[in-house]
Motif scaffolding. Structure first.
Motif, PDB file in Angstrom:
ATOM      1  N   ARG A   1       0.832  -1.193   0.000  1.00 23.20           N
ATOM      2  CA  ARG A   1       0.000   0.000   0.000  1.00 23.20           C
ATOM      3  C   ARG A   1       0.866   1.242   0.000  1.00 23.20           C
ATOM      4  O   ARG A   1       1.577   1.508   0.951  1.00 23.20           O
TER       5      ARG A   1
ATOM      6  N   ARG B   1       1.037   5.418  -2.071  1.00 19.73           N
ATOM      7  CA  ARG B   1       0.336   6.288  -3.009  1.00 19.73           C
ATOM      8  C   ARG B   1       1.191   6.494  -4.245  1.00 19.73           C
ATOM      9  O   ARG B   1       2.354   6.874  -4.151  1.00 19.73           O
TER      10      ARG B   1
ATOM     11  N   ASP C   1       2.856   9.831  -4.481  1.00 20.11           N
ATOM     12  CA  ASP C   1       4.093  10.010  -3.717  1.00 20.11           C
ATOM     13  C   ASP C   1       5.288   9.588  -4.549  1.00 20.11           C
ATOM     14  O   ASP C   1       6.322  10.256  -4.574  1.00 20.11           O
TER      15      ASP C   1
ATOM     16  N   MET D   1       9.589  13.183  10.022  1.00 22.88           N
ATOM     17  CA  MET D   1       8.323  12.484  10.256  1.00 22.88           C
ATOM     18  C   MET D   1       8.368  11.700  11.557  1.00 22.88           C
ATOM     19  O   MET D   1       7.383  11.611  12.279  1.00 22.88           O
TER      20      MET D   1
ATOM     21  N   GLU E   1       4.725  11.252  12.952  1.00 22.29           N
ATOM     22  CA  GLU E   1       3.926  10.877  11.786  1.00 22.29           C
ATOM     23  C   GLU E   1       4.090   9.387  11.476  1.00 22.29           C
ATOM     24  O   GLU E   1       3.158   8.741  11.000  1.00 22.29           O
TER      25      GLU E   1
ATOM     26  N   ASP F   1       4.688   7.062  13.779  1.00 22.03           N
ATOM     27  CA  ASP F   1       3.855   6.396  14.785  1.00 22.03           C
ATOM     28  C   ASP F   1       2.406   6.359  14.315  1.00 22.03           C
ATOM     29  O   ASP F   1       1.718   5.351  14.464  1.00 22.03           O
ATOM     30  N   ALA F   2       1.964   7.490  13.763  1.00 24.41           N
ATOM     31  CA  ALA F   2       0.576   7.575  13.320  1.00 24.41           C
ATOM     32  C   ALA F   2       0.309   6.558  12.219  1.00 24.41           C
ATOM     33  O   ALA F   2      -0.742   5.911  12.205  1.00 24.41           O
ATOM     34  N   LEU F   3       1.271   6.390  11.321  1.00 15.58           N
ATOM     35  CA  LEU F   3       1.111   5.366  10.277  1.00 15.58           C
ATOM     36  C   LEU F   3       1.004   3.988  10.899  1.00 15.58           C
ATOM     37  O   LEU F   3       0.130   3.202  10.547  1.00 15.58           O
ATOM     38  N   ARG F   4       1.901   3.716  11.851  1.00 13.33           N
ATOM     39  CA  ARG F   4       1.922   2.384  12.467  1.00 13.33           C
ATOM     40  C   ARG F   4       0.611   2.094  13.160  1.00 13.33           C
ATOM     41  O   ARG F   4       0.070   1.004  13.027  1.00 13.33           O
TER      42      ARG F   4
ATOM     43  N   MET G   1      -2.174   3.179  12.486  1.00 12.54           N
ATOM     44  CA  MET G   1      -3.235   2.972  11.497  1.00 12.54           C
ATOM     45  C   MET G   1      -3.066   1.608  10.835  1.00 12.54           C
ATOM     46  O   MET G   1      -3.845   1.240   9.968  1.00 12.54           O
ATOM     47  N   GLY G   2      -2.006   0.893  11.219  1.00 17.49           N
ATOM     48  CA  GLY G   2      -1.755  -0.403  10.605  1.00 17.49           C
ATOM     49  C   GLY G   2      -1.166  -0.288   9.212  1.00 17.49           C
ATOM     50  O   GLY G   2      -1.212  -1.231   8.432  1.00 17.49           O
ATOM     51  N   ILE G   3      -0.632   0.894   8.888  1.00 15.82           N
ATOM     52  CA  ILE G   3      -0.015   1.066   7.571  1.00 15.82           C
ATOM     53  C   ILE G   3       1.484   0.919   7.746  1.00 15.82           C
ATOM     54  O   ILE G   3       2.077   1.611   8.571  1.00 15.82           O
TER      55      ILE G   3
ATOM     56  N   PHE H   1       4.749   2.205   2.785  1.00 15.19           N
ATOM     57  CA  PHE H   1       4.170   3.502   2.469  1.00 15.19           C
ATOM     58  C   PHE H   1       5.228   4.566   2.200  1.00 15.19           C
ATOM     59  O   PHE H   1       5.035   5.450   1.377  1.00 15.19           O
TER      60      PHE H   1
END
Lengths: 253, 377
Positions: free
Chosen positions: B154, B156, B159, B239, B244, B246-249, B251-253, B258
């Motif tokens: 996953r 983008r 990006d 990040m 940022e 941590d926020a990805l992690r 979210m399970g991303i 990514f």
């Protein structure tokens, strides 16, 4: 109050770095629909506790249960599944800076739902409206104020309609009016959707206004010294450290 | 100009010492040094009380407080009564404030001197750890790449396109300049030697083979290490500081898919193109010298180059380019991902990314050259 089933249970919990023990013997329960406050002085490990609850860091010892599932005892897939039902708002918002607010909110939706682009846009607009940021979807995080970034962080955390929302110091660095609006928003979200809220904070006004359950981490004793409704704790607790914390330093009489 | 601070010691009958403070007691402007007073106080028979008289004091700042604080420490060891009531009101309050929270004795940093052998040992263990972490990172990147081929990764596309633009198109000016100059320099240096034998025409061979087979890839790789590898490390490091990642992690991303994957792909795709371009620029640089200084004809130089450079040379050059692209992006991303949570850590990550990438480029060049040698190509 109606009896609510436990949502997160923490048992004999120890956290620390290497040989250094930060907190030990933590035992508390967060019930479904609680607004649960993790409070304590600076450096007591509030934020570390949250990183463990949200699956970023392994505890040094003890167990965390989400409903009946042993969180750290399960494999990464189970942990992923559990944590996907939780949203996290970080202290500084932690918005992905290369994406607009709308893209920030839509990324989890694109990743985990089969919604069409038009449906996702609707959800994104709704979530941004809920946090009072309607019309800011095309802005980049660097183009909006700190308070707005925090609110956008909440919108992103709420994107997947989580069962639990974690907040790391939501009102730190906000002016009193914005902080109050944020508190009201947390209350409304809980009341309307029944979301369990776990909030790390040391803002007394917020603690008394919205908290209905809490744990107090005492940095000098390296453990928790109280748990329960903060208003009751203030009225009933005979612990001088907790009393000083809850009254901005007044001595227990 | 106010008078510098002076002190007069007055002893009275009941062994009370009064310190009369005069003039200006400001930092750096105190005349009679406080040391004298401590010594004079100690030489006196034990006073029962130490008082201050600050009626002739014109002005004061932290200088007075420091003096009073030290005096108090001296007095306390002698179990004497230190009476601060004669000091200015503000100074008294500040002194009380400073004494309100006692010093935390265990808050001091423990500075222990580690023996040399321990340092060497720790560094060696650390080195093995870092090699292990590096291998782990390469493994994770490979897994992410496999997931990409299975269509599960996953990230983008936008990006990746943005990264391709910034590490491809936007790098053209600097790559042009460097490779043109390298071609030019090679031609110059070669020409001086070849002129001795009247073999100037072989400048075309020299520049062509050196650029196409090796130099274009290495120079582009090093430019990209400084330009893009450092930027990757700084981006991901920031990040990390911003939570940022941590926020990805949460979210399970996977940050590996990514963030790292699009950067790795972008650079691995752009590097061979940049290498091709650098080849042309390098040969052009050589041609300028050949045509203008050595009187070789334009067509002659071109024909000589085409005859000298084999397809294998081009292939090896392009292959090296891809390898360098992967090395630069991986070292940039790895240093960014393991970055600490402070501004200085981001700087260290960027530095370390460039160093890792350059070392990687040189090492892999050596490996590729040895393998080519063994294969006879």
């Amino acid at each position: 109050m109606i009896d609510r089933p436990p949502h997160i249970t923490v048992q004999d919990f120890t956290m620390g770095y290497g040989d250094f023990v930060l907190m030990r013997d933590l035992n508390f329960t967060i019930n479904h629909g609680d607004i649960f406050i993790i409070m304590g002085g600076s450096g007591c490990g509030k934020s570390t506790l949250m990183t463990i609850l949200t699956g970023l860091k392994r505890p040094a010892g003890g167990k965390v249960f989400y409903d009946k599932t042993d969180f750290w005892g399960s494999g990464p897939e189970v942990r992923d599944r559990i944590i996907r039902r939780a949203g996290v708002m970080y202290q500084s918002g932690a918005l992905w800076s290369s994406m607009t607010l709308a893209e920030n909110v839509s990324l989890p939706l694109e990743s985990y739902t089969a919604l069409s682009a038009a449906e996702i846009k609707e959800v994104v607009d709704l979530k941004l409206e809920l946090v009072g940021l309607a019309g800011f979807g095309e802005f980049y995080p660097s183009e909006i104020s700190g308070g707005m970034q925090k609110r956008a962080g909440i919108a992103r955390a709420m994107a997947l309609d989580p069962e639990i929302l974690f907040f790391d110091e939501p009102s730190a660095g906000l002016d009193p009016v914005s902080a109050r609006r944020l508190d009201d928003m947390i209350l409304e979200l809980r009341d309307s959707m029944g979301t369990t809220m776990v909030i790390v904070t040391h803002e007394l006004a917020s603690i008394f206004a919205i908290g209905d359950n809490s744990v107090f981490l005492d940095v000098s004793q390296r453990t928790m010294t109280a748990t329960g409704d903060p208003n009751k704790l203030l009225a009933e607790s005979r612990d001088p450290t907790l009393h000083m914390f809850l009254t901005r330093g007044e001595k227990l009489t | 100009m106010t008078k510098p601070g002076e002190i007069i010691l007055q002893e009275s009958d009941d062994s009370t010492v009064t310190l009369v403070l005069t003039g200006s007691w400001k930092l750096g402007g105190i005349g009679s040094s406080a040391e004298d007073v401590y010594q004079r106080l100690q030489s006196l028979p034990t006073p029962s009380k130490i008082k201050f008289d600050s009626s002739q004091l014109s002005e004061w700042d932290s200088g007075l407080l420091i003096f009073a604080r030290r005096l108090r420490t001296v007095c306390q060891t002698k179990n004497d009564v230190f009476d601060s009531s004669g000091l200015p009101q503000g100074a008294q309050q500040l002194l009380a404030l400073a004494a309100a929270v006692p010093e935390k004795k265990d808050a001091r940093k423990i500075e222990s001197k580690t023996p040399f052998l321990v340092v060497v040992g720790n560094d060696t263990v650390e080195l093995f750890h870092s090699i292990g972490k590096m291998l782990e990172f390469i493994g994770e990147a490979t897994l992410a790449l496999l997931r990409l081929f299975h269509g599960q990764a996953r990230f983008r596309r936008s990006d990746m396109l943005m990264t391709m633009e910034s590490c491809g198109g936007q790098a053209l000016p600097i790559v042009s300049l460097i490779s043109f100059l390298v071609g030019l320099i090679l031609a110059f240096v070669g020409a001086i030697q070849l002129q001795l034998f009247g073999a100037e025409i072989y400048v075309a061979d020299l520049v062509g083979i050196a650029m196409v087979r090796l130099m274009a890839a290495i120079m582009t790789g090093i430019v990209m290490a400084g330009r893009t590898g450092g930027a990757f490390a700084a981006q991901l490091g920031t990040m990390q500081v911003n939570q940022e990642i941590d926020a990805l992690r949460t979210m399970g991303i996977s940050p590996m898919e990514f963030l790292v994957l699009p950067r790795m792909l972008a650079l691995a795709l752009m590097m061979p193109l940049l290498c091709l371009y650098a080849n042309i620029m390098g040969v052009l640089g050589g041609m300028v010298v050949g045509v203008s200084l050595l009187d070789i004809g334009l067509i002659q130089y071109y024909n000589q180059t085409v005859a000298a450079v084999r397809l294998w040379d081009l292939g090896i050059g392009i292959f090296s380019g891809i390898v360098f692209g992967v090395i630069v992006s991986l070292s940039g991303c790895m240093r960014g991902m393991e970055c600490g949570r402070s501004a200085s850590a981001v700087g260290e990550a960027a530095t370390s990314a460039v160093v890792t990438a350059v070392v990687g480029i040189i090492l892999s060049t050596a490996v590729i050259t040895i393998i080519c040698n063994m294969l006879g190509i």
